[in-house]
Scaffold this active site. Sequence first.
Site, PDB file in Angstrom:
ATOM      1  N   ARG A 155      -7.526   1.942  -2.947  1.00  0.00           N
ATOM      2  CA  ARG A 155      -8.372   1.747  -1.767  1.00  0.00           C
ATOM      3  C   ARG A 155      -9.148   3.023  -1.506  1.00  0.00           C
ATOM      4  NH1 ARG A 155      -7.727  -0.191   4.480  1.00  0.00           N
ATOM      5  NH2 ARG A 155      -9.101  -1.953   4.154  1.00  0.00           N
ATOM      6  N   GLY A 187      -8.902  -6.715   8.866  1.00  0.00           N
ATOM      7  CA  GLY A 187      -7.878  -5.951   9.549  1.00  0.00           C
ATOM      8  C   GLY A 187      -7.629  -6.516  10.939  1.00  0.00           C
ATOM      9  N   GLN A 228       0.843  -1.187   0.000  1.00  0.00           N
ATOM     10  CA  GLN A 228       0.000   0.000   0.000  1.00  0.00           C
ATOM     11  C   GLN A 228       0.885   1.246   0.000  1.00  0.00           C
ATOM     12  OE1 GLN A 228      -2.419   1.642   3.359  1.00  0.00           O
ATOM     13  NE2 GLN A 228      -4.108   1.255   1.949  1.00  0.00           N
ATOM     14  N   TYR A 279      -5.853  10.804   3.710  1.00  0.00           N
ATOM     15  CA  TYR A 279      -4.470  11.065   3.297  1.00  0.00           C
ATOM     16  C   TYR A 279      -4.455  11.794   1.945  1.00  0.00           C
ATOM     17  CZ  TYR A 279      -3.759   8.251   7.361  1.00  0.00           C
ATOM     18  OH  TYR A 279      -3.813   7.812   8.656  1.00  0.00           O
TER      19      TYR A 279
HETATM   20  C1  LIG Z   1      -3.763  -1.074  13.685  1.00  0.00           C
HETATM   21  C2  LIG Z   1      -4.452  -0.668  12.413  1.00  0.00           C
HETATM   22  C3  LIG Z   1      -3.726   0.006  11.436  1.00  0.00           C
HETATM   23  C4  LIG Z   1      -4.324   0.341  10.213  1.00  0.00           C
HETATM   24  N1  LIG Z   1      -3.562   0.933   9.230  1.00  0.00           N
HETATM   25  C5  LIG Z   1      -4.077   1.117   7.986  1.00  0.00           C
HETATM   26  C6  LIG Z   1      -3.254   1.523   6.899  1.00  0.00           C
HETATM   27  O1  LIG Z   1      -2.038   1.712   7.007  1.00  0.00           O
HETATM   28  N2  LIG Z   1      -3.859   1.691   5.682  1.00  0.00           N
HETATM   29  C7  LIG Z   1      -5.206   1.487   5.503  1.00  0.00           C
HETATM   30  O2  LIG Z   1      -5.710   1.636   4.377  1.00  0.00           O
HETATM   31  N3  LIG Z   1      -5.996   1.059   6.521  1.00  0.00           N
HETATM   32  C8  LIG Z   1      -5.470   0.852   7.735  1.00  0.00           C
HETATM   33  N4  LIG Z   1      -6.260   0.350   8.750  1.00  0.00           N
HETATM   34  C9  LIG Z   1      -7.659  -0.006   8.462  1.00  0.00           C
HETATM   35  C10 LIG Z   1      -7.788  -1.495   8.123  1.00  0.00           C
HETATM   36  O3  LIG Z   1      -7.105  -1.819   6.935  1.00  0.00           O
HETATM   37  C11 LIG Z   1      -9.279  -1.893   7.955  1.00  0.00           C
HETATM   38  O4  LIG Z   1      -9.843  -1.123   6.923  1.00  0.00           O
HETATM   39  C12 LIG Z   1     -10.092  -1.676   9.240  1.00  0.00           C
HETATM   40  O5  LIG Z   1      -9.430  -2.253  10.355  1.00  0.00           O
HETATM   41  C13 LIG Z   1     -11.490  -2.291   9.094  1.00  0.00           C
HETATM   42  O6  LIG Z   1     -11.422  -3.677   8.804  1.00  0.00           O
HETATM   43  P1  LIG Z   1     -11.714  -4.756   9.968  1.00  0.00           P
HETATM   44  O7  LIG Z   1     -13.109  -4.461  10.476  1.00  0.00           O
HETATM   45  O8  LIG Z   1     -11.583  -6.093   9.330  1.00  0.00           O
HETATM   46  O9  LIG Z   1     -10.675  -4.525  11.030  1.00  0.00           O
HETATM   47  C14 LIG Z   1      -5.693   0.032   9.982  1.00  0.00           C
HETATM   48  C15 LIG Z   1      -6.423  -0.613  10.990  1.00  0.00           C
HETATM   49  C16 LIG Z   1      -5.817  -0.981  12.182  1.00  0.00           C
HETATM   50  C17 LIG Z   1      -6.610  -1.725  13.204  1.00  0.00           C
END
Ligand SMILES: Cc1cc2nc3c(=O)[nH]c(=O)nc-3n(C[C@H](O)[C@H](O)[C@H](O)COP(=O)(O)O)c2cc1C
Length: 358
Positions: free
Chosen positions: A227, A311, A98, A180
Amino acid sequence: MADLFSPVRLGDVDLANRVIMAPMTRDRAGPDDEPTDLMVEYYRQRASAGLIVTEGTQPSPTGKGYWRTPGIHSPAQVAGWARVADAVHQAGGRIAMQLMHVGRASVRANKAPGAETVAPSAIASPDPIPGPDGVPVPTEMPRALHTGEIAAVIAEYVTAARNAREAGIDAVELHCASGYLPMQFLSSNSNQRADAWGGTVARRIRFVVETLSAMAAAIGPGRVGLRICPGVTFNGMADADPEETYAALLRAIDGLGLAWCHLIHVPNPGFDALDLVRANWSGPIIENGGLTHDKAQALIASGQADAVSFGYAYIANPDLVERLRTGAPLAKADRTTFYTGHGDDARGYTDYPTCAAD
Ligand SMILES: Cc1cc2nc3c(=O)[nH]c(=O)nc-3n(C[C@H](O)[C@H](O)[C@H](O)COP(=O)(O)O)c2cc1C
């Protein structure tokens, strides 16, 4: 009928299953923003995902805003990512990087000396960001990019995409969500430019369209995804009409033949983001956000999504695919170790056991 565990091809990348590790910033890069041995191990442990999308990785020093996030602009960083890619491939997985340029969502103390904070307009993000000691501090007022500088920012993404491929990474994903830089261009409240890169919807989408087109020309459209998260308010985003903005964006890039559109699905008044993507985009869709096995399976079986990403679940369950397959319980992630800011901190990172080891 397709299910979560059936293979799928996204652009030029063949996935063994449709369970994707969502990108997650973990703040554990080395002192020069290079991937460490610990990061190699973290990604290797999760290689049974159909595809890993790495944590947001800055294409340039200017693109950095958080502490200890990795880059892909120096030889040491490329070498570090090559070790990550190799480990994931050796374990049978696939990995996309990413590319994340934070724009205005930045704290000066987290950046290299001399690295600026730039954005479409000189409007600061209202949301504080953790500094080097982890304590949230106000973001910096960005400098508005001059018209003549924008091509160089796009060129940074192109070089980063080439560097990722040189490191053996299978594909790249442009981070256009979470407030961003690309989203700062898309959103009406953060892009108040009067030139050809702001104002009307057609001008606000231009940065993302041109960046994706340039990356696709450099490494092939089948190795470039994006994304999005229409309507999200994180990092001060407040688009006057996200439905209109994202419909226009998706229609404009639909003909490029990109590898995927990765949707972070949040509720929006008046429209459903997955319906919006399906109506305006004909390529592969990765759906994300609060999924369970059953919800994910239903999305795949119905053909609404080609793949799904997780995530939180991937933090504490390195063998998530196996757990979903067997119905084994999912371990809960410890939020206090999400972002420790120490390159050698294995706690809550590489010490979550597999189900077999439980
Ligand atoms: C610790 C953490 C760091 C994350 N960092 C990013 C990131 O660098 N880039 C991004 O697009 N989303 C980031 N996210 C969002 C996740 O990719 C994801 O969209 C979000 O957790 C929802 O999915 P989930 O319900 O399966 O956790 C992050 C989420 C968490 C929990």
